[in-house]
Motif scaffolding. Sequence first.
Motif, short mmCIF file in Angstrom:
data_model
loop_
_atom_site.label_atom_id
_atom_site.label_comp_id
_atom_site.label_asym_id
_atom_site.label_seq_id
_atom_site.Cartn_x
_atom_site.Cartn_y
_atom_site.Cartn_z
N LYS A 76 32.59 35.38 49.33
CA LYS A 76 31.81 34.93 47.89
C LYS A 76 31.00 36.25 47.87
O LYS A 76 30.33 36.86 48.42
N ILE A 77 31.09 36.42 46.36
CA ILE A 77 30.27 37.84 46.00
C ILE A 77 29.72 37.12 44.56
O ILE A 77 30.39 36.46 43.88
N LYS A 78 28.80 37.73 44.14
CA LYS A 78 28.01 37.45 42.99
C LYS A 78 28.83 38.05 41.74
O LYS A 78 29.09 39.17 41.82
N ILE A 79 28.87 37.27 40.79
CA ILE A 79 29.65 37.59 39.59
C ILE A 79 28.58 37.78 38.48
O ILE A 79 27.91 36.66 38.08
N ASN A 80 28.33 38.77 37.65
CA ASN A 80 27.34 39.10 36.95
C ASN A 80 27.98 38.90 35.32
O ASN A 80 27.24 38.19 34.55
N ALA A 81 29.23 39.03 35.22
CA ALA A 81 29.78 38.67 33.80
C ALA A 81 31.46 38.78 33.88
O ALA A 81 31.83 39.44 34.89
N VAL A 82 31.82 38.24 32.78
CA VAL A 82 33.53 38.30 32.67
C VAL A 82 33.89 38.74 31.45
O VAL A 82 32.94 38.22 30.28
N SER A 83 34.83 39.29 31.25
CA SER A 83 35.46 39.73 29.81
C SER A 83 37.00 39.80 30.19
O SER A 83 37.38 39.60 31.18
N ALA A 84 37.61 40.00 28.96
CA ALA A 84 38.95 40.14 28.95
C ALA A 84 39.48 40.94 27.88
O ALA A 84 38.97 41.24 26.84
N ASP A 85 40.82 41.41 27.89
CA ASP A 85 41.48 42.26 26.67
C ASP A 85 42.71 41.40 26.74
O ASP A 85 42.92 40.08 27.14
N LEU A 86 43.74 41.88 26.15
CA LEU A 86 44.82 41.28 25.82
C LEU A 86 45.85 40.92 27.13
O LEU A 86 46.57 40.05 27.16
N ASN A 87 45.76 41.81 28.19
CA ASN A 87 46.57 41.61 29.24
C ASN A 87 45.42 41.27 30.63
O ASN A 87 46.23 40.51 31.65
N SER A 88 44.29 41.68 30.68
CA SER A 88 43.77 41.34 31.90
C SER A 88 42.40 40.63 31.92
O SER A 88 41.70 40.78 30.77
N LEU A 89 41.85 40.15 32.87
CA LEU A 89 40.61 39.37 33.17
C LEU A 89 39.94 40.60 33.75
O LEU A 89 40.30 41.17 34.93
N TYR A 90 38.67 40.63 33.35
CA TYR A 90 37.60 41.70 34.08
C TYR A 90 36.49 40.89 34.59
O TYR A 90 35.96 40.06 34.05
N ALA A 91 35.95 41.37 35.65
CA ALA A 91 34.72 40.90 36.15
C ALA A 91 33.79 41.85 37.01
O ALA A 91 34.27 42.88 37.36
N ALA A 92 32.50 41.70 36.30
CA ALA A 92 31.43 42.55 37.01
C ALA A 92 30.73 41.90 38.20
O ALA A 92 30.19 40.88 37.85
N THR A 93 31.19 42.69 39.25
CA THR A 93 30.59 41.99 40.43
C THR A 93 29.72 42.87 41.09
O THR A 93 29.48 43.97 40.94
N ALA A 94 28.99 42.18 42.29
CA ALA A 94 28.23 43.17 43.22
C ALA A 94 29.00 44.01 43.85
O ALA A 94 28.29 44.96 44.28
N GLU A 95 30.41 44.09 43.78
CA GLU A 95 30.99 45.10 44.57
C GLU A 95 31.57 46.15 43.62
O GLU A 95 32.14 47.24 44.05
#
Length: 294
Positions: A76-95
């Motif tokens: 488990k790691i902290k997720i600060n935010a999520v976003s996406a473009d047409l193809n991918s999901l992105y997560a801003a994480t502690a790593e």
Amino acid sequence: SLIIAYNNSNVDILSASGIKNINAIKNSLQSGDKNIYSIFTLNNLAYLSAGIGIIVLDLKKYEIKDTYIIGSSGNKIKINAVSADLNSLYAATAEGVKKAALNSPNLSDYRNWQLISGTNGLPAGEAEQVATLNSQLIVVKKDSLFIQTGISWNFIYTDGWKINKVDVADNKLLLSESFNNTGRLVVINSNGTVEKIIQNNTYTRQPRQSILVDTDYWIADAVAGLSKFSNNSFQSYVPNSPMSVATGEMKIDKGVLWASAGAVTNNWQPAGSKNGLFRFTDNSWKNFNASLLP
């Protein structure tokens, strides 16, 4: 619909048909940080960025659809935010920033998430936020913005102020910033040039989020509440209420109600609340705390 996440991890969905409560996260026996730090919606799903991972909420069925625990070893790691473009999901994480294909059959498998921080010009380490502007990914690291062009990352902006939140509206980036005891909203273009700075000692003390509707900037401030900036002037929208939950004592003296926000932990230690006192008289509330003093 309006998705409301509370400090205790309870979630309400407010719509024209009423309020649907989803208490599965709050009542879950899962250990770890269940706080919800941001919300991103896409295709009738809400991606809740939490301290344990990404919690996916089905907005049609009003239920938890999945949880993505995406630490480098399945932890488990902290997720600060999520976003996406047409193809991918992105997560801003502690790593750092992690990426996964939207059409992946199993996003709950951490091995389907690729760490992209530390490569192609994007510095390694924790990423505070991600957002998408004109199909280009924006990453916030402390007080700096990076933008993805192709496979490369370019630094586009910093001013030494803390970026509390980056919002996207009308092909612009809205940066809610703070520095010491003041704050401001900075509007910049995708190339990093500053278009406008909105700053006021009353209404932008601690801005936390903003949106642009037509030519009106709506600013959510931790001290001043909600305000609208239009035609170079502010209009305040603050309810007649205490500024936080009255968790302490209440006392009536000479027809005046005083309530306090002070509290203690389960071990009877100070909870560190700085929300102060609330006075109710003549059907009106007035708040008193250090942040409201000149």
